[in-house]
Scaffold this motif. Structure first.
Motif, short mmCIF file in Angstrom:
data_model
loop_
_atom_site.label_atom_id
_atom_site.label_comp_id
_atom_site.label_asym_id
_atom_site.label_seq_id
_atom_site.Cartn_x
_atom_site.Cartn_y
_atom_site.Cartn_z
N ALA A 1 13.36 15.55 16.96
CA ALA A 1 11.95 15.92 17.07
C ALA A 1 11.14 14.65 17.22
N GLN A 2 10.25 14.63 18.21
CA GLN A 2 9.42 13.46 18.47
C GLN A 2 7.95 13.84 18.44
N GLY A 3 7.14 12.99 17.85
CA GLY A 3 5.71 13.18 17.84
C GLY A 3 5.02 12.19 18.73
N ASP A 4 3.79 12.50 19.13
CA ASP A 4 3.08 11.60 20.05
C ASP A 4 2.60 10.34 19.36
N SER A 5 2.77 10.25 18.05
CA SER A 5 2.41 9.03 17.33
C SER A 5 3.62 8.14 17.06
N GLY A 6 4.73 8.46 17.70
CA GLY A 6 5.94 7.67 17.53
C GLY A 6 6.85 8.15 16.42
N ALA B 1 11.93 23.94 12.21
CA ALA B 1 10.65 23.76 11.52
C ALA B 1 10.44 22.27 11.29
N VAL B 2 9.44 21.70 11.96
CA VAL B 2 9.15 20.27 11.85
C VAL B 2 7.94 20.10 10.93
N ARG B 3 8.17 19.45 9.78
CA ARG B 3 7.07 19.21 8.84
C ARG B 3 6.17 18.12 9.37
N VAL B 4 4.86 18.37 9.35
CA VAL B 4 3.88 17.39 9.81
C VAL B 4 2.75 17.32 8.79
N SER B 5 1.95 16.28 8.88
CA SER B 5 0.76 16.18 8.03
C SER B 5 -0.32 17.12 8.56
N HIS B 6 -1.29 17.42 7.72
CA HIS B 6 -2.30 18.40 8.09
C HIS B 6 -3.17 17.94 9.25
N ALA B 7 -3.29 16.65 9.44
CA ALA B 7 -4.14 16.14 10.51
C ALA B 7 -3.35 15.81 11.78
N TYR B 8 -2.08 16.22 11.82
CA TYR B 8 -1.22 15.82 12.93
C TYR B 8 -1.52 16.65 14.18
N ASN B 9 -1.34 16.03 15.35
CA ASN B 9 -1.50 16.73 16.62
C ASN B 9 -0.24 17.52 16.91
N VAL B 10 -0.25 18.81 16.56
CA VAL B 10 0.96 19.62 16.66
C VAL B 10 1.37 19.83 18.11
N GLU B 11 0.43 19.75 19.04
CA GLU B 11 0.76 19.95 20.45
C GLU B 11 1.56 18.78 21.02
N GLY B 12 1.60 17.66 20.30
CA GLY B 12 2.34 16.51 20.77
C GLY B 12 3.76 16.44 20.27
N VAL B 13 4.24 17.46 19.55
CA VAL B 13 5.60 17.45 19.02
C VAL B 13 6.57 18.02 20.04
N ARG B 14 7.63 17.27 20.34
CA ARG B 14 8.64 17.71 21.32
C ARG B 14 10.00 17.81 20.63
N LEU B 15 10.88 18.59 21.24
CA LEU B 15 12.24 18.75 20.72
C LEU B 15 13.23 18.39 21.83
N LEU B 16 14.21 17.58 21.48
CA LEU B 16 15.22 17.13 22.44
C LEU B 16 16.61 17.42 21.92
N VAL B 17 17.50 17.80 22.82
CA VAL B 17 18.91 17.97 22.51
C VAL B 17 19.69 16.98 23.36
N ASP B 18 20.36 16.04 22.71
CA ASP B 18 21.12 14.99 23.41
C ASP B 18 20.24 14.24 24.41
N GLY B 19 18.99 14.01 24.01
CA GLY B 19 18.08 13.26 24.86
C GLY B 19 17.37 14.07 25.91
N GLN B 20 17.69 15.35 26.03
CA GLN B 20 17.07 16.22 27.03
C GLN B 20 16.02 17.10 26.35
#
Length: 239
Positions: free
Chosen positions: A118-123, A63-82
């Motif tokens: 967890a990475q977002g498209d806003s850095g 569960a990745v907490r984001v702000s209400h205006a965040y682009n949820v489609e831009g959130v990625r999940l990586l394991v050991d960089g993959q």
């Protein structure tokens, strides 16, 4: 000045004094009262339900907490960089905030320590150091086609996995319902599994085109089976 006027002046001054004391007490209380835990400022982007040092197994939901205006489609999940296939993001609004739910299968990786990011498209970045502990690793359940598909080429479901050591194991094919029934069962004793399911029951009957659970159980962890889903379809591949 009359006696009544003097009393009125005294009462007025007393009321002013009491009011000043009340305001001073309220200010002092507020300035020295620590913030309530639920009012404490939280990070606007973080992996909320997984802590550093957690031991995970099977299907994991981050569960990745984001702000209400965040682009949820831009959130990625990586394991050991993959980057892992999360099967699509799911936006959830809870009492403690807005979250993006990202799921993945930890048994696709080796047991031991891993870095979950967890990475977002806003850095935005949130990192957790965790460990995976599964009875099977590198589990892969292939897709199943009907034996009489349009190409006329029999297709089967190949199931592969590795165990930490040679031991007894079972693989059950079960109906995908509330009270599942076992339609096929495989068993063996080894450190690797490499078998196929041809879409039939133990008695040889062809099963209907439906989703089925593939349940893997190891003797070392009998209470922690690993479950994957296979879709049996007719004539076309199901994702």
């Amino acid at each position: 000045m009359s006696y009544q006027a003097i009393n009125r002046a005294r009462r007025f001054l007393l009321c002013v004094l009491l009011l000043c004391l009340t305001v001073s007490s309220i200010f002092h209380f507020r300035s020295h009262t620590p913030p309530r835990p639920d009012k404490a400022k939280r990070p606007s982007f973080e992996i909320a339900d997984i802590a550093n040092g957690d031991v995970l197994y099977g299907d994991v939901s981050a569960a990745v907490r984001v702000s209400h205006a965040y682009n949820v489609e831009g959130v990625r999940l990586l394991v050991d960089g993959q980057e892992v296939d999360t099967g699509g993001e799911r936006n959830v609004l809870r009492a403690d905030g807005q979250f993006v739910m990202l799921g993945f299968e930890s048994d696709a990786f080796e047991n031991g320590p891993h870095i979950l990011v967890a990475q977002g498209d806003s850095g935005n970045v949130s990192t957790r150091t965790v460990a995976f502990n599964n009875p099977f690793v590198h589990v892969d359940v292939g897709e199943l086609f009907d034996l009489n598909n349009v190409q006329g080429i029999p297709k089967v479901c190949r199931i592969t996995a590795r165990l930490p050591s040679a031991q007894a194991w079972t693989v059950r094919i079960e109906t995908f319902v509330r009270n599942p029934q076992i339609v096929r069962k495989f068993s063996g004793s080894s450190a690797k599994i490499n078998l196929i399911w041809d879409g039939r029951t133990d008695g040889g009957a062809v099963m209907e085109n439906n989703p089925y659970d593939v349940v893997l159980t190891a003797a070392s962890q009998p209470n922690h089976p690993i479950t994957h889903i296979v879709n049996k379809s007719g004539g076309q591949q199901f994702p």
